[in-house]
Design an enzyme around this catalytic site. Structure first.
Site, PDB file in Angstrom:
ATOM      1  N   TYR A 142       0.863  -1.183   0.000  1.00  0.00           N
ATOM      2  CA  TYR A 142       0.000   0.000   0.000  1.00  0.00           C
ATOM      3  C   TYR A 142       0.898   1.230   0.000  1.00  0.00           C
ATOM      4  O   TYR A 142       1.840   1.315   0.786  1.00  0.00           O
ATOM      5  CB  TYR A 142      -0.898   0.008   1.242  1.00  0.00           C
ATOM      6  CG  TYR A 142      -1.808   1.204   1.340  1.00  0.00           C
ATOM      7  CD1 TYR A 142      -2.858   1.385   0.445  1.00  0.00           C
ATOM      8  CD2 TYR A 142      -1.611   2.181   2.317  1.00  0.00           C
ATOM      9  CE1 TYR A 142      -3.697   2.488   0.529  1.00  0.00           C
ATOM     10  CE2 TYR A 142      -2.445   3.284   2.412  1.00  0.00           C
ATOM     11  CZ  TYR A 142      -3.490   3.437   1.512  1.00  0.00           C
ATOM     12  OH  TYR A 142      -4.316   4.528   1.600  1.00  0.00           O
ATOM     13  N   ASP A 237       9.460   3.111  -0.253  1.00  0.00           N
ATOM     14  CA  ASP A 237       8.387   3.752   0.493  1.00  0.00           C
ATOM     15  C   ASP A 237       8.514   3.337   1.957  1.00  0.00           C
ATOM     16  O   ASP A 237       8.104   2.251   2.353  1.00  0.00           O
ATOM     17  CB  ASP A 237       7.023   3.351  -0.084  1.00  0.00           C
ATOM     18  CG  ASP A 237       5.873   3.973   0.701  1.00  0.00           C
ATOM     19  OD1 ASP A 237       6.134   4.710   1.671  1.00  0.00           O
ATOM     20  OD2 ASP A 237       4.710   3.709   0.336  1.00  0.00           O
ATOM     21  N   LYS A 267       4.173   9.095   8.921  1.00  0.00           N
ATOM     22  CA  LYS A 267       3.879   8.564  10.250  1.00  0.00           C
ATOM     23  C   LYS A 267       4.843   9.078  11.325  1.00  0.00           C
ATOM     24  O   LYS A 267       4.683  10.187  11.813  1.00  0.00           O
ATOM     25  CB  LYS A 267       3.818   7.036  10.188  1.00  0.00           C
ATOM     26  CG  LYS A 267       2.691   6.564   9.233  1.00  0.00           C
ATOM     27  CD  LYS A 267       2.535   5.089   9.192  1.00  0.00           C
ATOM     28  CE  LYS A 267       1.574   4.617   8.117  1.00  0.00           C
ATOM     29  NZ  LYS A 267       0.177   4.535   8.508  1.00  0.00           N
TER      30      LYS A 267
HETATM   31  C1  LIG Z   1       3.840   2.241   3.113  1.00  0.00           C
HETATM   32  C2  LIG Z   1       2.816   3.331   3.091  1.00  0.00           C
HETATM   33  N1  LIG Z   1       2.893   4.281   2.148  1.00  0.00           N
HETATM   34  C3  LIG Z   1       2.011   5.292   2.093  1.00  0.00           C
HETATM   35  C4  LIG Z   1       0.984   5.387   3.000  1.00  0.00           C
HETATM   36  C5  LIG Z   1       0.010   6.524   2.904  1.00  0.00           C
HETATM   37  O1  LIG Z   1       0.190   7.406   3.972  1.00  0.00           O
HETATM   38  P1  LIG Z   1      -0.994   8.374   4.429  1.00  0.00           P
HETATM   39  O2  LIG Z   1      -2.039   7.522   5.066  1.00  0.00           O
HETATM   40  O3  LIG Z   1      -0.339   9.340   5.376  1.00  0.00           O
HETATM   41  O4  LIG Z   1      -1.495   9.061   3.197  1.00  0.00           O
HETATM   42  C6  LIG Z   1       0.866   4.421   3.999  1.00  0.00           C
HETATM   43  C7  LIG Z   1      -0.223   4.496   4.978  1.00  0.00           C
HETATM   44  O5  LIG Z   1      -0.483   3.596   5.731  1.00  0.00           O
HETATM   45  C8  LIG Z   1       1.804   3.361   4.054  1.00  0.00           C
HETATM   46  O6  LIG Z   1       1.742   2.413   4.978  1.00  0.00           O
END
Ligand SMILES: Cc1ncc(COP(=O)(O)O)c(C=O)c1O
Length: 431
Positions: A142, A237, A267
């Site tokens: 994700y 990511d 986060k």
């Molecule tokens: C690996 C990863 N990338 C991107 C995101 C997206 O972040 P946000 O919820 O702050 O938009 C998340 C959210 O859980 C994530 O776990």
């Protein structure tokens, strides 16, 4: 009717599903999401003043526990000076420097407000830098909710059992090539066929949105090798694992051996406030406006309150913090395994640093999303509700990681250790 039920009923009248992010719903476990009034340390308290030992940690940011006094003080001080200026502040450079200190490959950093913005911008940058369109992602990973990334995605999409999202035009979805995680042959074949059209590979360097699925030895190195050989960029990511699994995130934990072109963070880096970041090679990052032609902007980017929370959090997150979280995680993992074995529940507990998750009724290592989907979610549901009734809040989905904080000390964890055997027996009944 409890105050919590009333709060949920009210919210459902004005907010779709009563929640502002689908992962907060109890769709896959059943029941009513807990409406939180306040939180402190390892605990959250709902509107009926029920206390829960929190293993969600706001889905990652709460590395130091909730409402850490020094972080709250920093935010209060920032608030006293103004909530948002729409002009640069010195604090933004300070936070960017703190990020760079931990991950020196982040030669330039841009602060944004959400992880979704960070990944969306990183992909746009990769396309701008290469002049190519295709993006490769892995099934079950994700990366936020922008159009091209909601194809075969993990987290809430996986929890709901959806193939993707409605509302995404086919030509946009067609720009994303989806490959099974940990499948060296498949990714090699994709590059053999499409290598000169691929702008970037985006990966969770340790997958944590389909449950925890660590990369197999050599997998991330292969991604680096293939992207480099074909002139594509590699995006790590680290929104979820960054600054959580070690001071330098997964990149640090795997030994700083791989050099992605771009990183995305979120986060923990915002300490519980809306802040995320992307960083990476200076020549690529300098393609961002106002220096270069790749546009990205944000009214609240680098917001002073969020930046203050991020600075305070990263300054407090020293080696002792990571050691404490690792120890708490090991202790809890041991208790989970003992309880499940004691109740005769077949399971796989998988880890990525201090992050872990449990796949129920799976008897072999989970390597990818297809494996993760074979788990018995009914057993998780029973396990989840037994623990919730004992005042312990797990993520309301079998496809999510469990999050600990430096506030989860031995005394706090005793409550979980005591409640786990009954939860394991409840799971066992789901066979
Ligand atoms: C690996 C990863 N990338 C991107 C995101 C997206 O972040 P946000 O919820 O702050 O938009 C998340 C959210 O859980 C994530 O776990």
């Amino acid at each position: 009717m409890t105050s919590n039920d009333t709060a949920f009923a009210r919210a459902c009248q004005v907010i779709p599903g009563g929640v502002d992010s689908p992962v907060r719903a109890f769709g896959s476990v059943g029941g009513t999401p807990r409406f939180i009034d306040h939180a402190e340390g390892a605990y959250v308290y709902d509107v009926d003043d029920r206390q829960y030992l929190d293993l969600v940690g706001s889905w990652g940011p709460a590395l130091l526990g909730h409402a850490h006094p020094q972080v709250v003080t920093a935010v209060r001080a920032a608030a006293g000076k103004g909530l948002s200026f729409g002009a640069p502040t010195e604090a933004e450079a300070e936070l960017a420097e703190l990020i760079q200190l931990r991950v020196p490959l982040a030669e330039r950093v841009r602060l944004v407000s959400t992880g979704t913005e960070a990944t969306m911008t990183a992909i746009r940058l990769a396309r701008g830098a290469t002049g190519r369109d295709l993006l490769v992602k892995f099934a079950g990973c994700y990366h936020g909710h922008s159009d091209g990334l909601l194809v075969a995605a993990g987290s809430g999409i996986a929890t709901a059992g959806l193939p993707g999202s409605a509302g995404i035009p086919e030509p946009i979805a067609a720009q994303t090539v989806v490959v099974p995680y940990n499948d060296a042959e498949a990714i090699t074949a994709v590059f053999a066929e499409l290598g000169d059209r691929i702008a970037a590979v985006i990966t969770e360097p340790a997958a944590a949105n389909m449950g925890i699925v660590p990369p197999e030895p050599g997998f991330n190195a292969l991604l680096r090798e293939l992207t480099r050989a074909h002139g594509a960029l590699l995006i790590y990511d680290e929104v979820l694992v960054g600054f959580r699994v070690s001071a330098a995130g997964w990149w640090g934990l795997e030994g700083r051996t791989i050099s992605p072109d771009l990183f995305t963070f979120g986060k923990v880096v915002g300490g519980g406030m809306p802040l995320a970041a992307l960083g990476g090679r200076a020549d690529v990052m300098e393609l961002l406006a106002p220096v270069g032609p790749v546009y990205q902007a944000g009214t609240l980017s680098g917001n002073p309150l969020a930046t203050a929370a991020g600075i305070a959090t990263l300054k407090l997150a020293d080696a002792a913090v990571y050691e404490r979280i690792d120890a708490a995680s090991a202790a809890l993992q041991g208790a989970v395994v003992d309880a499940l074995n004691g109740a005769g529940v077949t399971h796989q507990l998988q880890t990525a640093g201090s992050l872990f998750s449990v796949f129920f009724n799976v008897d072999h290592p989970v390597r990818n999303f297809a494996d993760a989907q074979t788990q018995n979610t009914a057993a998780y549901r029973a396990f989840f509700h037994s623990l919730l009734d004992s005042g312990i809040a797990l993520p309301p989905s079998a496809f999510e990681a469990w999050f600990l904080s430096s506030a989860h000390d031995d005394r706090v964890l005793e409550q979980a250790v005591a409640a786990l055997p009954a939860a394991a027996r409840a799971a066992a009944q789901q066979g």
